[in-house]
Design a protein around this motif. Sequence first.
Motif, PDB file in Angstrom:
ATOM      1  N   VAL A 189       0.850  -1.202   0.000  1.00  0.00           N
ATOM      2  CA  VAL A 189       0.000   0.000   0.000  1.00  0.00           C
ATOM      3  C   VAL A 189       0.883   1.248   0.000  1.00  0.00           C
ATOM      4  O   VAL A 189       2.079   1.179   0.273  1.00  0.00           O
ATOM      5  N   GLU A 190       0.255   2.381  -0.340  1.00  0.00           N
ATOM      6  CA  GLU A 190       0.974   3.653  -0.435  1.00  0.00           C
ATOM      7  C   GLU A 190       0.449   4.610   0.633  1.00  0.00           C
ATOM      8  O   GLU A 190      -0.719   4.525   1.016  1.00  0.00           O
TER       9      GLU A 190
ATOM     10  N   GLN B 241      -3.376   6.118   0.984  1.00  0.00           N
ATOM     11  CA  GLN B 241      -4.361   5.174   0.457  1.00  0.00           C
ATOM     12  C   GLN B 241      -5.378   4.788   1.527  1.00  0.00           C
ATOM     13  O   GLN B 241      -5.036   4.664   2.696  1.00  0.00           O
ATOM     14  N   ARG B 242      -6.648   4.641   1.112  1.00  0.00           N
ATOM     15  CA  ARG B 242      -7.678   4.127   2.030  1.00  0.00           C
ATOM     16  C   ARG B 242      -7.509   2.615   2.139  1.00  0.00           C
ATOM     17  O   ARG B 242      -7.248   1.945   1.146  1.00  0.00           O
ATOM     18  N   VAL B 243      -7.639   2.087   3.330  1.00  0.00           N
ATOM     19  CA  VAL B 243      -7.609   0.626   3.474  1.00  0.00           C
ATOM     20  C   VAL B 243      -8.857   0.175   4.210  1.00  0.00           C
ATOM     21  O   VAL B 243      -9.400   0.897   5.048  1.00  0.00           O
TER      22      VAL B 243
ATOM     23  N   GLU C 235      -6.780   5.027   6.947  1.00  0.00           N
ATOM     24  CA  GLU C 235      -5.956   5.594   5.896  1.00  0.00           C
ATOM     25  C   GLU C 235      -4.497   5.328   6.217  1.00  0.00           C
ATOM     26  O   GLU C 235      -4.076   5.442   7.376  1.00  0.00           O
TER      27      GLU C 235
END
Lengths: 334, 433
Positions: free
Chosen positions: B49-50, B53-55, B79
Amino acid sequence: MNEAARQHRLVVAAPPHVHGPGSCRSIMLWVVGALAPAALWSVVQMGSPALITYGVCIGTALAVEAAWNALARKPQTVTDGSALVTGLLLAMSLPPLTPWWISAVGAAVAIVLGKMVFGGLGWNLFNPALVGRAFVVLSWGGVLSKLPSKGWFRAIDVAGSGSLDAISGATRLAIAAADRAAKGGYRFDLAAQYQPLLFRNLEGSLGEVSAALLILGGLVLIWRRIIDWRIPVGYAGAMAALSWAFGSDPIFNVLAGGVLLGAFFMATDYVSSPMVPNARLVYGIGCGVFNAVGRFFGSMPEATTFAILFMNGLAPLLDKIFMPRTFGWVKRNG
Amino acid sequence: MLRSAFRGGIHPPDMKQATAGRAIERAPVPERLVVPASQHIGACCEPTVEPGQRVRRGQIIASIDAFVSAPVHSPVDGEVADVGECLTAAGMRVPAVTITPDAEQDFESWEPVEGGEPAAVVRSAGIVGMGGATFPSAVKLSPPKEFTLTTVILNGCECEPYLTCDHRLMLESPERVLRGGRIMQEALGAKRLVIGIESNKPDAARAMKTAAHGTGAEVVVLPTKYPQGAEKQLIWAILRTEVPHGKLPAAVGALVHNVGTAAAIADAVDLRKPLMERVVTVTGRVARPGNYLVVLGTLVRDLIETAGGFVGEVERVIAGGPMTGPALGSLDVPVTKGMSGIVVLGPGDAAAPVDADQPCIRCGRCSEACPMFLQPFAIGTYANARLWDRTEQVHALDCIECGACAYVCPTRRPLVQLIRLAKAELTARGVRP
């Protein structure tokens, strides 16, 4: 960097973070405590000469260990309790009237040649107290065996009918040995000696005054799991069995002389005895065998010292022979 | 029925009374989670993930294509604040994903799912051994063909002092634990399913027995003795067979899983729920000792706050149990899949560190306590003298590092460290157990 950690000075140490009860000092103090009843009873019975012998042996042992560490610039170990035990055991292996300078030399030899030259506690091959005792017995054996009788040092009533001046000063064990050598049968009933040997034996060394108190102390150490039952049981068992085989009274031979002091308190010294359970049993039996052989066929009826020292020398070998297998190292046959 | 114990071992005070009666409660989600990409033994995962980014809860945030590994999932909706590194309880620096959780979290919405090959499901759910070893569970469910597995053993011993998370789990969710065991038993075609529980948790044993009634699973109550929960000792207690030196338990047909792992496997197979949270016992010098259901990535600092903060003078904070867990130098380390407890000890609770090298007085207590029948004193003496070949001859590599020897040593020799040193040296030389 880390507030809570700094605030509380967190200690970073490797696990385990908890430790069981028991330390070197507590073990040594248990041994002292187990010996205390027999030692105190010997003082009550024999008075100031006993006190002097205890004082000189213990004082010299502590002073010599402290001095050795100071001179060698080593960490001070005098408080770990081992020198106290050595001094006490040495005193209990000596007659009460031992000249003070012999006691002092014995204690100094015990600490220096018995322990410190090997590297201190844990590194000695032989029991320090017995090294000290062996030294004085070999050096001044004549002096030690001809100590005069005092008022408290009663003649042994071997016939049960009044005192016999001829043998006052000799121990029951020496008389029995002389009788055995003369092959004319024992002058006295060995079984009749159980009671004095158990409770109030005013001859021989300080540690021989009461076999019962020594047994009590030894049982306490076994109960506290400080010593392994295998050594005293093997020792006394072998002594009794061989005495019986050689035609003497087994119980008399276990109670008389230094067998009990040796079996419970000398042969069980951790450093100079084996660690492996089976090795300990064999070692105990070995001590008993050599003690019996020394007593029945040697020149001295008192053979405990050299029996244990000899088995001390064999202890590493016994550990090697009886080393248990590791978990998982079992031969699998399908 | 009480089986006889393995030979050796010790009886430290179990210290479980503070938390054994505390029902599992969910710890609040902190404002920031630091989720390490490596929470298992094996290949370290890489963040996927970056920042920004929403997770979603249950979404994979780190993985790697290696057999011995386990992916890491986001434990919350939120996030990604940062992708960097963090310090772990074991003192290692590993890649980590920092997440800012949403204010509202939905912990409940998991629907039953049918089918799926268990090993594959467990693998994608990122399940690892939750007793502390953190070995990827899917690997254990894919044994080499030459082994015939006959017995699945669930480890509910929890022999470490202070810890009660497995105790509470068995008491409160015996069906999930049992279900996980059943899934493994079926997947492996094993004849027996046995749950081993120490005798100091009779209520947990009763709960498991009730759940197991009529299912063919056996609950075995074992003597309370450390380390009864060690894999080889547990197998011996139940099967009366020794795992041969250098072999896996599968060599004797056994497979051992922690009860927490079993419950996680049940959730993974039945609900497709990945491993994102676990029960952690927080105890010792904290205001509210208890068993907390904690989302992974919660910092120990926040978890201690949840437990009401420190009480009195604090000296050591231990991740896991006091016999084997590392003492933390920083509270900014995250809760991971293998962290079963946080034990806070003050002066007098913990053994004082020994400042100088103490002599071995050859009392033999270490040999008596060693559950592997080793001679720890000998390994320690040889390691001190750098006699590595000798350490191998006395089987240093068989040590399971339970710490029983150091616990009983009257002169407090650092036996476990000396043996670890020997093991590291021998391993570096290519010596294999």
